[in-house]
Design a protein around this motif. Structure first.
Motif, PDB file in Angstrom:
ATOM      1  N   GLN A  18      -0.152  11.579   4.153  1.00 44.82           N
ATOM      2  CA  GLN A  18       0.053  10.496   5.124  1.00 44.82           C
ATOM      3  C   GLN A  18       1.544  10.338   5.401  1.00 44.82           C
ATOM      4  OE1 GLN A  18      -2.036   7.276   3.090  1.00 44.82           O
ATOM      5  NE2 GLN A  18      -3.485   7.159   4.800  1.00 44.82           N
TER       6      GLN A  18
ATOM      7  N   LEU B 299       0.829  -1.191   0.000  1.00 42.74           N
ATOM      8  CA  LEU B 299       0.000   0.000   0.000  1.00 42.74           C
ATOM      9  C   LEU B 299       0.877   1.260   0.000  1.00 42.74           C
ATOM     10  CD1 LEU B 299      -2.895   0.220   2.521  1.00 42.74           C
ATOM     11  CD2 LEU B 299      -1.212   2.034   2.402  1.00 42.74           C
ATOM     12  N   LYS B 300       0.571   2.171  -0.919  1.00 43.77           N
ATOM     13  CA  LYS B 300       1.395   3.384  -0.988  1.00 43.77           C
ATOM     14  C   LYS B 300       0.674   4.521  -0.257  1.00 43.77           C
ATOM     15  CE  LYS B 300       3.994   6.133  -4.331  1.00 43.77           C
ATOM     16  NZ  LYS B 300       4.533   6.849  -3.209  1.00 43.77           N
ATOM     17  N   LEU B 301       1.388   5.095   0.682  1.00 44.36           N
ATOM     18  CA  LEU B 301       0.795   6.201   1.446  1.00 44.36           C
ATOM     19  C   LEU B 301       0.674   7.442   0.573  1.00 44.36           C
ATOM     20  CD1 LEU B 301       2.740   5.952   4.840  1.00 44.36           C
ATOM     21  CD2 LEU B 301       0.453   5.107   4.326  1.00 44.36           C
ATOM     22  N   THR B 302      -0.343   8.241   0.852  1.00 49.54           N
ATOM     23  CA  THR B 302      -0.445   9.519   0.135  1.00 49.54           C
ATOM     24  C   THR B 302       0.643  10.452   0.672  1.00 49.54           C
ATOM     25  OG1 THR B 302      -1.884  10.549   1.759  1.00 49.54           O
ATOM     26  CG2 THR B 302      -2.956   9.269   0.026  1.00 49.54           C
TER      27      THR B 302
ATOM     28  N   ALA C 108     -11.108  12.640   7.481  1.00 49.71           N
ATOM     29  CA  ALA C 108     -12.429  11.999   7.390  1.00 49.71           C
ATOM     30  C   ALA C 108     -12.370  10.543   7.848  1.00 49.71           C
ATOM     31  CB  ALA C 108     -12.924  12.068   5.960  1.00 49.71           C
ATOM     32  N   ALA C 109     -13.539  10.002   8.187  1.00 51.51           N
ATOM     33  CA  ALA C 109     -13.639   8.597   8.592  1.00 51.51           C
ATOM     34  C   ALA C 109     -13.136   7.717   7.465  1.00 51.51           C
ATOM     35  CB  ALA C 109     -15.089   8.256   8.928  1.00 51.51           C
ATOM     36  N   GLY C 110     -12.362   6.723   7.826  1.00 51.00           N
ATOM     37  CA  GLY C 110     -11.901   5.744   6.844  1.00 51.00           C
ATOM     38  C   GLY C 110     -10.837   6.256   5.886  1.00 51.00           C
ATOM     39  N   SER C 111     -10.260   7.418   6.195  1.00 53.63           N
ATOM     40  CA  SER C 111      -9.306   7.988   5.234  1.00 53.63           C
ATOM     41  C   SER C 111      -7.865   7.565   5.505  1.00 53.63           C
ATOM     42  CB  SER C 111      -9.417   9.513   5.242  1.00 53.63           C
ATOM     43  OG  SER C 111      -9.128   9.998   6.534  1.00 53.63           O
ATOM     44  N   GLY C 112      -7.636   6.811   6.596  1.00 56.29           N
ATOM     45  CA  GLY C 112      -6.284   6.280   6.819  1.00 56.29           C
ATOM     46  C   GLY C 112      -5.529   6.878   8.000  1.00 56.29           C
ATOM     47  N   LYS C 113      -6.247   7.338   9.020  1.00 54.27           N
ATOM     48  CA  LYS C 113      -5.587   7.904  10.220  1.00 54.27           C
ATOM     49  C   LYS C 113      -4.893   6.805  11.028  1.00 54.27           C
ATOM     50  CE  LYS C 113      -9.491   9.471  11.764  1.00 54.27           C
ATOM     51  NZ  LYS C 113     -10.370   9.194  10.611  1.00 54.27           N
ATOM     52  N   THR C 114      -5.608   5.711  11.230  1.00 52.43           N
ATOM     53  CA  THR C 114      -5.039   4.610  12.006  1.00 52.43           C
ATOM     54  C   THR C 114      -3.811   4.050  11.288  1.00 52.43           C
ATOM     55  OG1 THR C 114      -7.201   4.113  12.909  1.00 52.43           O
ATOM     56  CG2 THR C 114      -5.552   2.382  13.071  1.00 52.43           C
ATOM     57  N   LYS C 115      -3.939   3.996   9.970  1.00 54.21           N
ATOM     58  CA  LYS C 115      -2.814   3.523   9.158  1.00 54.21           C
ATOM     59  C   LYS C 115      -1.572   4.384   9.433  1.00 54.21           C
ATOM     60  CE  LYS C 115      -0.909   1.099   6.070  1.00 54.21           C
ATOM     61  NZ  LYS C 115      -0.649  -0.279   6.484  1.00 54.21           N
TER      62      LYS C 115
ATOM     63  N   LYS D 146      -4.309  -4.576  15.042  1.00 57.65           N
ATOM     64  CA  LYS D 146      -3.739  -4.040  13.796  1.00 57.65           C
ATOM     65  C   LYS D 146      -2.216  -3.938  13.905  1.00 57.65           C
ATOM     66  CE  LYS D 146      -7.485  -1.530  11.640  1.00 57.65           C
ATOM     67  NZ  LYS D 146      -8.134  -0.237  11.375  1.00 57.65           N
TER      68      LYS D 146
HETATM   69  N1  LIG Z   1      -2.804   5.394   1.204  1.00 57.35           N
HETATM   70  C1  LIG Z   1      -3.645   4.361   1.219  1.00 57.35           C
HETATM   71  N2  LIG Z   1      -3.863   3.631   0.121  1.00 57.35           N
HETATM   72  C2  LIG Z   1      -4.716   2.592   0.117  1.00 57.35           C
HETATM   73  N3  LIG Z   1      -5.419   2.188   1.201  1.00 57.35           N
HETATM   74  C3  LIG Z   1      -5.258   2.866   2.329  1.00 57.35           C
HETATM   75  C4  LIG Z   1      -4.378   4.001   2.424  1.00 57.35           C
HETATM   76  N4  LIG Z   1      -4.436   4.476   3.695  1.00 57.35           N
HETATM   77  C5  LIG Z   1      -5.287   3.686   4.349  1.00 57.35           C
HETATM   78  N5  LIG Z   1      -5.790   2.724   3.545  1.00 57.35           N
HETATM   79  C6  LIG Z   1      -6.749   1.662   3.915  1.00 57.35           C
HETATM   80  O1  LIG Z   1      -8.001   2.271   4.153  1.00 57.35           O
HETATM   81  C7  LIG Z   1      -8.686   1.595   5.189  1.00 57.35           C
HETATM   82  C8  LIG Z   1      -9.056   2.593   6.293  1.00 57.35           C
HETATM   83  O2  LIG Z   1      -7.864   3.080   6.896  1.00 57.35           O
HETATM   84  P1  LIG Z   1      -7.796   3.430   8.436  1.00 57.35           P
HETATM   85  O3  LIG Z   1      -8.455   2.364   9.228  1.00 57.35           O
HETATM   86  O4  LIG Z   1      -6.397   3.774   8.735  1.00 57.35           O
HETATM   87  O5  LIG Z   1      -8.701   4.741   8.400  1.00 57.35           O
HETATM   88  P2  LIG Z   1      -9.150   5.658   9.644  1.00 57.35           P
HETATM   89  O6  LIG Z   1      -9.058   7.072   9.158  1.00 57.35           O
HETATM   90  O7  LIG Z   1      -8.394   5.299  10.835  1.00 57.35           O
HETATM   91  O8  LIG Z   1     -10.655   5.215   9.767  1.00 57.35           O
HETATM   92  P3  LIG Z   1     -11.664   5.501  11.017  1.00 57.35           P
HETATM   93  O9  LIG Z   1     -12.093   6.914  10.844  1.00 57.35           O
HETATM   94  O10 LIG Z   1     -12.761   4.522  10.758  1.00 57.35           O
HETATM   95  O11 LIG Z   1     -10.878   5.240  12.263  1.00 57.35           O
HETATM   96  C9  LIG Z   1      -7.755   0.515   5.702  1.00 57.35           C
HETATM   97  O12 LIG Z   1      -8.116  -0.715   5.108  1.00 57.35           O
HETATM   98  C10 LIG Z   1      -6.389   0.973   5.199  1.00 57.35           C
HETATM   99  O13 LIG Z   1      -5.519  -0.110   4.993  1.00 57.35           O
END
Ligand SMILES: Nc1ncnc2c1ncn2[C@@H]1O[C@H](COP(=O)(O)OP(=O)(O)OP(=O)(O)O)[C@@H](O)[C@H]1O
Ligand SMILES: [Mg+2]
Length: 244
Positions: free
Chosen positions: A10, A4-7, A26-33, A69
């Motif tokens: 990120q 997976l390539k980070l933006t 935003a929700a699901g945008s990759g904060k936990t990642k 995770k």
């Molecule tokens: N740069 C990226 N490219 C592709 N997939 C990504 C990227 N960053 C995160 N993801 C994927 O998107 C999904 C959501 O990421 P993550 O759980 O980190 O989001 P979050 O912002 O923490 O969500 P939440 O708001 O629900 O806590 C995960 O499956 C993660 O692997």
């Protein structure tokens, strides 16, 4: 699985060092990642251990999810570089790491440090076997203290106290006074130093100059009274119309 390539953003958040960093997205945008990547950056580049970190979440479920995770990411990285001993030594540490709610963290911190807290004579005010009161126990305890506080209030009743009791219709029924005390107590708890705040406000009120009418409280009270007046006037008017 493709890596997976980070933006760019990120990546910047992952690499940022040395200060406070707020990641808001935003929700699901990759904060936990980002958080997990940041953690592993410290582990691999700075030779930190996973249990050197304090990771706070809002709920127990979120803490468990985050731990899993991190554990999953660790397994993945260990499979990629099986010869990395530092990485392998994190395996046990993941399960000991402070990944928890702020409540759990504070409880553990207190439990480990009760000996540093105040003593009453020979006894510590808190012993390590303390438990956090549940809602119901807390309610009972609060009621008991309230009864005692009101008893003392009536025993030591001065002119101001008598006026307060009269105004709230006490004597017949204490409930308005009880509610006021509890409500005030609860609101006070949102201040960092409730006692100090209370003392400060007492001074402000005691040194207040001019008429009550000129305070912001009076303006607020008058607005409420006016609103209620209009409401009842309207209700009476309608009642009058329907009976004609
Ligand atoms: N740069 C990226 N490219 C592709 N997939 C990504 C990227 N960053 C995160 N993801 C994927 O998107 C999904 C959501 O990421 P993550 O759980 O980190 O989001 P979050 O912002 O923490 O969500 P939440 O708001 O629900 O806590 C995960 O499956 C993660 O692997
Ligand atoms: Mg998340």
């Amino acid at each position: 699985m493709a890596k997976l390539k980070l933006t760019e953003q990120q990546q910047a958040a992952v690499e940022n060092r040395g200060g406070s960093l707020l990641v808001s997205a935003a929700a699901g945008s990759g904060k936990t990642k980002v958080l997990v990547e940041r953690l592993f950056r410290y582990v691999t580049e700075d030779h930190c251990h996973i249990d050197d970190f304090l990771i706070i979440t809002y709920t127990k479920a979120a803490a468990a999810e985050l731990r899993s995770k991190i554990a999953a990411e660790l397994s993945k990285r260990m499979a990629e570089t099986p010869e990395d001993r530092h990485l392998r030594s994190q395996l046990l540490r993941v399960y000991q790491a402070d990944i928890k709610t702020v409540d759990a963290f504070c409880t553990a911190l207190l439990r480990e440090n009760t000996h540093l807290l105040a003593q009453e004579g020979e006894r510590y005010t808190l012993t390590p076997d303390f438990r956090v009161l549940d809602e119901n126990d807390a309610k009972l305890l609060r009621q008991r203290v309230l009864t005692r506080v009101l008893e003392r209030f009536y025993e030591e009743l001065d002119e101001g106290g008598a006026l307060l009791a009269d105004t709230l219709g006490a004597g017949r029924d204490d409930s308005a006074l009880e509610d006021l005390v509890l409500e005030t107590y609860e609101k006070l708890q949102s201040h960092a130093d409730p006692e100090h705040w209370l003392a400060e406000n007492r001074t402000i009120w005691e040194n207040r100059s001019g008429d009550f009418d000129e305070t912001p409280y009076a303006a607020e009270l008058l607005a409420v009274i006016r609103r209620k007046g209009f409401h009842h006037m309207e209700a009476l008017r309608r009642a009058g119309q329907s009976t004609v």
